[in-house]
Write an enzyme that holds these catalytic residues in place. Sequence first.
Site, PDB file in Angstrom:
ATOM      1  N   CYS A   2       6.909  33.588   9.643  1.00  0.00           N
ATOM      2  CA  CYS A   2       6.808  32.452   8.740  1.00  0.00           C
ATOM      3  C   CYS A   2       8.020  32.458   7.801  1.00  0.00           C
ATOM      4  O   CYS A   2       8.539  33.507   7.447  1.00  0.00           O
ATOM      5  CB  CYS A   2       5.556  32.445   7.874  1.00  0.00           C
ATOM      6  N   ARG A  27      11.941  31.886  12.102  1.00  0.00           N
ATOM      7  CA  ARG A  27      10.856  32.789  11.717  1.00  0.00           C
ATOM      8  C   ARG A  27       9.486  32.309  12.207  1.00  0.00           C
ATOM      9  O   ARG A  27       8.481  33.017  12.059  1.00  0.00           O
ATOM     10  CB  ARG A  27      10.803  32.927  10.191  1.00  0.00           C
ATOM     11  N   TRP A  74       4.359  30.775  11.723  1.00  0.00           N
ATOM     12  CA  TRP A  74       4.064  31.451  12.987  1.00  0.00           C
ATOM     13  C   TRP A  74       2.643  31.975  12.821  1.00  0.00           C
ATOM     14  O   TRP A  74       2.386  32.861  12.015  1.00  0.00           O
ATOM     15  CB  TRP A  74       5.039  32.596  13.220  1.00  0.00           C
ATOM     16  N   ASN A 100       4.005  34.335   3.558  1.00  0.00           N
ATOM     17  CA  ASN A 100       4.459  34.969   4.794  1.00  0.00           C
ATOM     18  C   ASN A 100       3.875  36.371   4.794  1.00  0.00           C
ATOM     19  O   ASN A 100       4.161  37.141   3.883  1.00  0.00           O
ATOM     20  CB  ASN A 100       5.999  35.006   4.804  1.00  0.00           C
ATOM     21  N   GLY A 101       3.050  36.687   5.784  1.00  0.00           N
ATOM     22  CA  GLY A 101       2.444  38.027   5.839  1.00  0.00           C
ATOM     23  C   GLY A 101       1.003  37.930   6.279  1.00  0.00           C
ATOM     24  O   GLY A 101       0.573  36.918   6.840  1.00  0.00           O
ATOM     25  N   GLU A 487      16.639  44.724  29.812  1.00  0.00           N
ATOM     26  CA  GLU A 487      17.050  43.675  28.875  1.00  0.00           C
ATOM     27  C   GLU A 487      17.258  42.341  29.609  1.00  0.00           C
ATOM     28  O   GLU A 487      16.867  41.277  29.115  1.00  0.00           O
ATOM     29  CB  GLU A 487      18.333  44.127  28.147  1.00  0.00           C
ATOM     30  N   LYS A 491      15.201  38.923  28.726  1.00  0.00           N
ATOM     31  CA  LYS A 491      15.888  37.670  28.379  1.00  0.00           C
ATOM     32  C   LYS A 491      15.334  36.520  29.206  1.00  0.00           C
ATOM     33  O   LYS A 491      15.075  35.438  28.702  1.00  0.00           O
ATOM     34  CB  LYS A 491      17.368  37.802  28.696  1.00  0.00           C
ATOM     35  N   GLU A 494      11.484  35.628  28.325  1.00  0.00           N
ATOM     36  CA  GLU A 494      11.165  35.068  27.005  1.00  0.00           C
ATOM     37  C   GLU A 494      11.649  33.634  26.834  1.00  0.00           C
ATOM     38  O   GLU A 494      11.063  32.877  26.073  1.00  0.00           O
ATOM     39  CB  GLU A 494      11.675  35.956  25.874  1.00  0.00           C
ATOM     40  N   HIS A 510       7.962  53.114  44.501  1.00  0.00           N
ATOM     41  CA  HIS A 510       6.669  53.659  44.065  1.00  0.00           C
ATOM     42  C   HIS A 510       5.705  52.550  43.660  1.00  0.00           C
ATOM     43  O   HIS A 510       4.800  52.766  42.874  1.00  0.00           O
ATOM     44  CB  HIS A 510       6.877  54.644  42.919  1.00  0.00           C
ATOM     45  N   LYS A 609      11.742  34.879  15.462  1.00  0.00           N
ATOM     46  CA  LYS A 609      12.900  35.772  15.427  1.00  0.00           C
ATOM     47  C   LYS A 609      12.600  37.064  14.680  1.00  0.00           C
ATOM     48  O   LYS A 609      13.093  38.120  15.032  1.00  0.00           O
ATOM     49  CB  LYS A 609      14.046  35.021  14.741  1.00  0.00           C
TER      50      LYS A 609
HETATM   51  C1  F6R Z   1      14.283  39.680  22.357  1.00  0.00           C
HETATM   52  C2  F6R Z   1      14.086  39.827  20.936  1.00  0.00           C
HETATM   53  C3  F6R Z   1      13.008  40.722  20.449  1.00  0.00           C
HETATM   54  C4  F6R Z   1      13.534  41.597  19.305  1.00  0.00           C
HETATM   55  C5  F6R Z   1      12.397  42.410  18.682  1.00  0.00           C
HETATM   56  C6  F6R Z   1      12.888  43.343  17.602  1.00  0.00           C
HETATM   57  O1  F6R Z   1      15.342  38.813  22.659  1.00  0.00           O
HETATM   58  O2  F6R Z   1      14.783  39.235  20.157  1.00  0.00           O
HETATM   59  O3  F6R Z   1      12.488  41.507  21.470  1.00  0.00           O
HETATM   60  O4  F6R Z   1      14.529  42.441  19.803  1.00  0.00           O
HETATM   61  O5  F6R Z   1      11.445  41.534  18.146  1.00  0.00           O
HETATM   62  O6  F6R Z   1      13.516  42.642  16.578  1.00  0.00           O
HETATM   63  P1  F6R Z   1      14.489  43.356  15.578  1.00  0.00           P
HETATM   64  O7  F6R Z   1      15.675  43.827  16.336  1.00  0.00           O
HETATM   65  O8  F6R Z   1      14.830  42.304  14.572  1.00  0.00           O
HETATM   66  O9  F6R Z   1      13.734  44.501  14.974  1.00  0.00           O
END
Ligand code: F6R
Length: 614
Positions: A2, A27, A74, A100-101, A487, A491, A494, A510, A609
């Site tokens: 949020c 956020r 969020w 936010n929280g 990774e 990508k 998501e 396996h 994010k």
């Molecule tokens: C994937 C992504 C998330 C963050 C994760 C940790 O693209 O962005 O998996 O990597 O939420 O976030 P941070 O790095 O901000 O702790």
Amino acid sequence: MCGIVGYIGQRDAYPVIIKGLKRLEYRGYDSAGITLFGGAAHVLKTKGKVTDLEKLASTHASAGATLGLGHTRWATHGVPSDVNAHPHTSNSGKISIVHNGIIENYASIKKILTENGFTFSSDTDTEVLVNLIEYIKLSQGVKIGEAVQISLSQVVGAYAIAVFDVERPNEIVVAKLGSPLAIGIGKDEYFIASDASPFIEYTNRTIYLEDNEMAVISRKKGFRMYSIVGGEALTPNIQEIQLSLEKIEKGGFEHFMLKEIHEQPNAILDTFRGRLFVEEQQINISGIEQHLDVFKNVDRITIVACGTSWHAGLVAEYLFEDAARIPVEVEYASEFRYRNPVINKGDVVIAISQSGETADTLAAVKLAKEKGAFVFGICNVVGSSIARETHSGAYTHAGPEIGVASTKAFTTQLTVITMMGLRLGQLRGTISKEAFDRVARHLVELPKQIGNLLKFANQIKAIAEEYKDAANFLYLGRGYNFPAALEGALKLKEISYIHAEGYPAAEMKHGPIALIDENMPVVVIATNKGHYEKIVSNIQEIKSRNAKIISIVTKGDESVKTLSDHVIEIPEVTEALVPILSSIPLQLLSYYIAIMRGCNVDQPRNLAKSVTVE
Ligand code: F6R
């Protein structure tokens, strides 16, 4: 998660708050709302994005208010809906809050309030908090500031809140525990936000509230700060922040994600600039240099992180063990914090986090500190909670990352990790001068090489076109390329919502090999360093099951080429740096597939994010 925004001053509050909310949509973006006060308070809120709020506001008078609060959500408690959107208002209609929280003990507070005649229209914990504040204000006959302080002493959880009471029309009360809150100080005006981006064009004078701090911001009396716990007055720490508007806008790219992919050459350069001196064989990361004894004598390192940052941690495991001969464990922060991990005095715990606000990583940092570890942070956001909570650290200097999918944050984390691996190896005498020189020379070549790789975006686009309708993808790699495969899969899933799995290539037989048929695209990172022959054998195994093979190979490779349906070449670099280069085509592949499927790459569904809830 949020985002919260507030304004009190002389300007028209509405445009300030709307623009601020748009900058904070990373956020969370499932509903948005605003409270405006210009003689009378009115609250507008809606399910959807800030643009939906604007549509709603266009049918109401919003100009003329010089005080306002805004929120982009969020969802945690209660589905995204108009009624669950913030701001929430107390039963009398006089007090508004944005939050936010999470208020963990909201159910027991709600019960007490209900017994005292309060009613609730939403499913949120926030509506409980605003009514608790009203209950305290009325039952104890105190002003809004004191009511907030007393209420918060009864609350368990995390919050950054901004509260407005129509009976105190020249004040906003803010408080913080766990979630971030920044206050921008202008001339006779104040801005409130979850980070500084909503107010950088107005002022660079910023206060980041610490946990358990609150402030009463008054048009008439200025800014007064207090401790939530004891109520004593505190002296604010005003910082001059450096953040440019240009860096948080799209700069001609269609999406933030694409812009951030293209920013990687410069971001990586900014990460090693002034820290890596190749000819002198010197690395100067002040967070290490100031604690040389700790790193020289450390017996083991534990890395805690989530998501993409956890993948960066896996690369660090390979590198630190290889270059510095230090045993390394990499843990999901959410698992680490709820186990009873064996952490001893003298252990080093490294927390990796782009945002520096991830709730689980922050909690893991606090736990590690309690257990006596030395905690080092690798963060991107300057002044973030994890950066402040750790004993020392290194910023990645990637600049603001707005797209929800992490791109430049990952490759700059790997850049910091590479420099750390070299410096620790040097410090402990476990890396040869030749190996140091090779890695350092290759590292400084990366910006140019990534710039060249980005020129082949159209080749990746063509591959994306062919596979955009696939239902599943497999990503395989060995050694340093295993985290890169994880990774790549993250990508894709998501932002395109295609199911994708990353695996160590040899592990495939396996279990996952059962999934392979002619409909399964398999992305294999098969560069010539490390376990080349082994991965060629793995590709043979996939080929004989008719999968479609997309390989990332070292320039000039012939063997893998003959086995693959598509080949993406990357320049030859030392093994530890391959994940940085191989990430670039994988980021582009996900980006183009997602765009072709009509997905919102910058704001994928259900994500945010900055994950400030556990
Ligand atoms: C994937 C992504 C998330 C963050 C994760 C940790 O693209 O962005 O998996 O990597 O939420 O976030 P941070 O790095 O901000 O702790």
